[in-house]
Design a protein around this motif. Structure first.
Motif, short mmCIF file in Angstrom:
data_model
loop_
_atom_site.label_atom_id
_atom_site.label_comp_id
_atom_site.label_asym_id
_atom_site.label_seq_id
_atom_site.Cartn_x
_atom_site.Cartn_y
_atom_site.Cartn_z
N ALA A 57 0.84 -1.20 0.00
CA ALA A 57 0.00 0.00 0.00
C ALA A 57 0.87 1.25 0.00
O ALA A 57 0.59 2.23 -0.72
CB ALA A 57 -0.93 -0.01 1.21
N ASP A 58 1.97 1.24 0.77
CA ASP A 58 2.92 2.36 0.76
C ASP A 58 3.54 2.53 -0.62
O ASP A 58 3.77 3.66 -1.07
CB ASP A 58 4.03 2.12 1.79
CG ASP A 58 3.56 2.28 3.23
OD1 ASP A 58 2.51 2.93 3.43
OD2 ASP A 58 4.24 1.75 4.13
N PHE A 59 3.84 1.40 -1.27
CA PHE A 59 4.41 1.41 -2.62
C PHE A 59 3.51 2.20 -3.56
O PHE A 59 3.97 3.03 -4.35
CB PHE A 59 4.58 -0.04 -3.08
CG PHE A 59 4.95 -0.23 -4.52
CD1 PHE A 59 6.27 -0.23 -4.92
CD2 PHE A 59 3.97 -0.45 -5.48
CE1 PHE A 59 6.62 -0.43 -6.25
CE2 PHE A 59 4.30 -0.66 -6.81
CZ PHE A 59 5.63 -0.64 -7.20
N TYR A 60 2.21 1.97 -3.50
CA TYR A 60 1.27 2.66 -4.38
C TYR A 60 1.07 4.12 -3.94
O TYR A 60 0.95 5.02 -4.79
CB TYR A 60 -0.06 1.93 -4.43
CG TYR A 60 -0.03 0.71 -5.32
CD1 TYR A 60 0.20 0.83 -6.69
CD2 TYR A 60 -0.22 -0.56 -4.80
CE1 TYR A 60 0.25 -0.28 -7.52
CE2 TYR A 60 -0.19 -1.68 -5.61
CZ TYR A 60 0.05 -1.53 -6.97
OH TYR A 60 0.10 -2.63 -7.79
N ARG A 61 1.01 4.35 -2.64
CA ARG A 61 0.83 5.73 -2.17
C ARG A 61 1.99 6.62 -2.62
O ARG A 61 1.80 7.79 -2.94
CB ARG A 61 0.69 5.75 -0.65
CG ARG A 61 -0.65 5.20 -0.16
CD ARG A 61 -0.89 5.52 1.31
NE ARG A 61 -0.06 4.72 2.19
CZ ARG A 61 -0.47 3.61 2.82
NH1 ARG A 61 -1.69 3.15 2.62
NH2 ARG A 61 0.35 2.95 3.63
N ALA A 62 3.20 6.03 -2.66
CA ALA A 62 4.36 6.79 -3.13
C ALA A 62 4.29 7.08 -4.62
O ALA A 62 5.03 7.92 -5.13
CB ALA A 62 5.65 6.02 -2.82
N ARG A 63 3.39 6.40 -5.32
CA ARG A 63 3.18 6.60 -6.76
C ARG A 63 1.84 7.29 -7.05
O ARG A 63 1.23 7.08 -8.09
CB ARG A 63 3.28 5.24 -7.47
CG ARG A 63 4.72 4.76 -7.56
CD ARG A 63 4.87 3.26 -7.66
NE ARG A 63 6.28 2.90 -7.73
CZ ARG A 63 7.10 2.88 -6.67
NH1 ARG A 63 6.64 3.21 -5.47
NH2 ARG A 63 8.37 2.56 -6.81
N ASP A 64 1.42 8.10 -6.12
CA ASP A 64 0.23 8.95 -6.26
C ASP A 64 -1.06 8.15 -6.43
O ASP A 64 -2.00 8.60 -7.08
CB ASP A 64 0.39 9.91 -7.46
CG ASP A 64 1.59 10.83 -7.29
OD1 ASP A 64 1.81 11.30 -6.16
OD2 ASP A 64 2.30 11.05 -8.29
N LEU A 65 -1.10 6.96 -5.83
CA LEU A 65 -2.31 6.15 -5.88
C LEU A 65 -2.71 5.78 -4.45
O LEU A 65 -2.17 4.84 -3.87
CB LEU A 65 -2.06 4.88 -6.71
CG LEU A 65 -3.23 3.90 -6.83
CD1 LEU A 65 -4.48 4.58 -7.38
CD2 LEU A 65 -2.84 2.70 -7.72
N PRO A 66 -3.64 6.51 -3.86
CA PRO A 66 -4.08 6.19 -2.49
C PRO A 66 -4.54 4.74 -2.39
O PRO A 66 -5.36 4.28 -3.19
CB PRO A 66 -5.23 7.17 -2.26
CG PRO A 66 -4.98 8.30 -3.21
CD PRO A 66 -4.36 7.66 -4.42
#
Length: 489
Positions: free
Chosen positions: A166-175
Motif C-alpha cells: 500500500a505504501d508502494f502505491y501511495r508513493a506513486r500517487d495512488l491512495p
C-alpha cells in the motif's frame, strides 16, 4: 484435430523435436508419438500431408515420409486412400496434455519444464538475483520470530507486506489501503485469479494486439472470447478500444500500460486517463498488468489506476520477480476492497496462502525498491546497447524500435515470416517465439515479428546473434516456405 488448426499449430506443438541425436526422421517420429502420448493429438485426428509438413518444418519430404512410415508400422498412424494419414483409433485415449485449452503458451514454457541440452531458449526471460540479494535474505531471517511462534496462514498475504505494498502505491500517487491488496505467488497467479473471478465460457475480453502469450492462455483457459485491439505509440488505440467496448460489452479489458510486452511501449498519461474514464463510463473492469519491467523510463507515469475517476474498476497487478530475482515468486494485486476480498477467496482455493519466508524478504525489498529497480534498469540498458550493436553489425537489414522500457526487442524480419525463421533457428540450437504466438488475432498477424529477450550475459548475447545470423543466411539462401495450409482438408 480442430478444423481451424493449421500445420503451423502442429509445428508449434512439436517444439524442439529436431534437437538431439539420431536420424532426423526418428526424432520427428518420437516427437509425434510424444504428442499422442500426452494427449495433444487424439485418436482419429488427421495429420498434414508429408509434403506440407516437410515444408513447414524445413526438412526433406523423405524425412516426413520415413517418420510416418515408422509410426504406421507401429500401429500409431493409419492411412487410407482418399482420407490421408490419421492417428489410429486403436490408440488409447489419454488425459488432457495439461496445457491451457486453445493456448499457445506451451511453446514458450516447454523448455522450462523439459530442458533440452545444447539449446539456447530465447522464449522466456531470465532475471538473476541482484548483488546484495543474499544479504537481504539473511537479514530477513531476523523478522521471522513472531511468525514462527504464530504458525498460521495468511491467505491475503502478511499484514506487514500488504501495508508495504500500500505504501508502494501511495508513493506513486495512488491512495491505497492494505485491505485492497492480495499477495499472490507471482503476477502470473494474480492474473489467473482475476480470470477465474471475472470470466466464464464465451466471456468477451478486450486485449492488446500483440500481447503476452502466457497471460492470454490464462484467460483462454477460462473460455474467454478475445477482442484484439492494436497499439499505437501511446499504447492501446483508444478509438478502437471505445468501439470494442461499445460493440462487445466485454467482461474485462486487459492492458499492459507500463512497458508493454512484447513491444516495450509506455502508455501515455493522457491515454491512461482515457482508459480510466472509459472504465467508469461503461462499467467495464480493467486489468492493469505492470509486472513486465526491466529498463525503466526516466519519466514513468503513475499506475493507470491513479488516473481513473470514481466508479472505475481497475485491478492493478505487479511483482518483484523482474526487479529482484525470478526465483522470488511474490506478486500482488490491488483492487477495490470488495473485489480484493472475492479474489482472496479464489486465492484460498488455489493454495491456502503464499510462502511466508518469501513475503518477509519482500517487505525488506520493497523498502529499497527504487534503488533496486534503478540498478536492474542500468544493467539491462547496457545489455540492450550491446545486443543492438551486435544485431546492427551482423543483421543490418533487420528492423526494430528501441523500446520505451522492458527487457526485449520486438524485431521485424524483412520479407520473411518468423514461423519459417524459427524452424531454421531451431536447427541451429536456438528457440525463438514467433510473433504469431503473441497475439489473440488470426495467425497471420505479426508473422514478420519475433521477440528477442535481452537478459543474457555478454557471451550469451554474442552466441545468440551468431546463431541468428547463421540461421538467417541459411533461410536467405533457400527462401521462404509455402504459405500455411489448413491441417484438416
Amino acid at each position: 484435430m480442430d478444423s481451424s488448426r493449421t500445420v503451423d499449430d502442429l509445428v508449434g506443438l512439436l517444439g524442439t523435436w529436431s534437437v538431439g541425436s539420431g536420424a532426423l526422421y526418428r526424432r520427428l517420429a518420437d516427437g509425434l508419438r510424444a504428442l499422442i502420448d500426452e494427449g495433444s493429438l487424439e485418436p482419429g485426428e488427421r495429420l498434414p500431408s508429408e509434403r506440407i509438413l516437410a515444408a513447414a518444418l524445413r526438412v526433406s519430404r523423405t524425412t516426413v515420409v520415413s517418420a510416418y512410415d515408422l509410426l504406421r508400422s507401429e500401429g500409431v498412424f493409419d492411412s487410407r486412400q482418399g482420407s490421408g494419414t490419421r492417428v489410429s483409433l486403436k490408440v488409447a485415449p489419454v488425459r488432457s496434455d495439461g496445457w491451457a485449452t486453445n493456448g499457445v503458451g506451451q511453446y514458450m514454457y516447454r523448455n522450462l519444464i523439459q530442458k533440452e541440452a545444447d539449446l539456447i531458449s530465447a522464449s522466456c526471460m531470465s532475471t538473476p538475483a541482484l548483488p546484495g540479494f543474499t544479504e537481504i535474505v539473511r537479514e530477513s531471517l531476523d523478522d521471522l520470530g513472531p511468525l514462527l511462534a504464530e504458525g498460521t496462514y495468511h491467505p491475503r498475504g502478511l499484514p506487514e507486506l500488504r501495508e508495504a505494498i500500500a505504501d508502494f502505491y501511495r508513493a506513486r500517487d495512488l491512495p491505497t489501503t492494505a485491505d485492497q491488496i492480495v499477495v499472490t505467488t507471482g503476477a502470473h497467479q494474480a492474473i489467473s485469479l482475476v480470470a477465474q473471478l471475472y470470466l466464464r465460457k464465451g466471456s468477451p475480453v478486450v486485449v492488446e494486439d500483440p500481447g503476452f502469450a502466457g497471460c492470454l492462455d490464462l484467460m483462454s483457459d477460462q473460455g474467454a472470447r478475445f477482442v484484439p485491439v492494436p497499439l499505437d505509440d501511446q499504447g492501446i488505440d483508444i478509438n478502437r478500444l471505445r468501439r470494442a467496448v461499445d460493440e462487445h460489452a466485454p467482461h474485462l479489458v486487459y492492458t499492459m500500460p507500463s512497458y508493454h510486452n512484447p513491444t516495450g511501449t509506455m502508455m501515455s498519461v493522457a491515454r491512461r486517463r482515457e482508459v480510466g474514464e472509459l472504465s467508469a463510463r461503461y462499467g467495464v473492469p480493467v486489468l492493469e498488468d505492470s509486472a513486465y519491467t526491466g529498463i525503466r523510463h526516466p519519466r514513468e507515469p503513475a499506475p493507470l489506476a491513479a488516473f481513473a475517476p470514481r466508479g472505475a474498476e481497475i485491478i492493478s497487478v505487479d511483482s518483484l520477480s523482474k526487479v529482484a530475482w525470478a526465483g522470488l515468486r511474490v506478486g500482488w494485486l490491488r483492487a477495490p476492497a470488495e473485489m480484493a476480498l472475492r479474489l482472496s477467496r479464489r486465492k484460498v482455493l488455489a493454495d491456502l496462502a503464499g510462502p511466508q519466508l518469501d513475503q518477509v524478504v519482500a517487505v525488506r525489498l520493497l523498502a529499497d525498491y527504487d534503488r533496486l529497480s534503478r540498478e536492474r534498469s542500468a544493467h539491462l540498458s547496457e545489455a540492450m546497447d550491446h545486443l543492438e550493436a551486435l544485431l546492427r553489425r551482423d543483421l543490418p537489414d533487420w528492423r526494430w524500435k528501441r523500446p520505451d522500457g522492458g527487457a526485449a526487442l520486438w524485431i521485424e524480419l524483412p520479407g520473411i515470416g518468423s514461423r519459417a525463421y524459427a524452424q531454421v533457428a531451431l536447427c541451429h540450437g536456438l528457440e525463438l517465439v514467433p510473433g504469431t504466438l503473441m497475439t489473440a488475432a488470426p495467425q497471420e498477424h505479426h508473422d514478420r515479428y519475433f521477440r528477442l529477450p535481452v537478459p543474457f550475459e555478454a557471451e550469451g548475447r554474442e552466441e545468440i546473434v551468431w546463431r541468428l545470423s547463421r540461421a538467417w543466411r541459411e533461410l536467405d539462401r533457400h527462401g521462404p516456405i509455402d504459405a500455411p495450409v489448413p491441417l484438416m482438408i
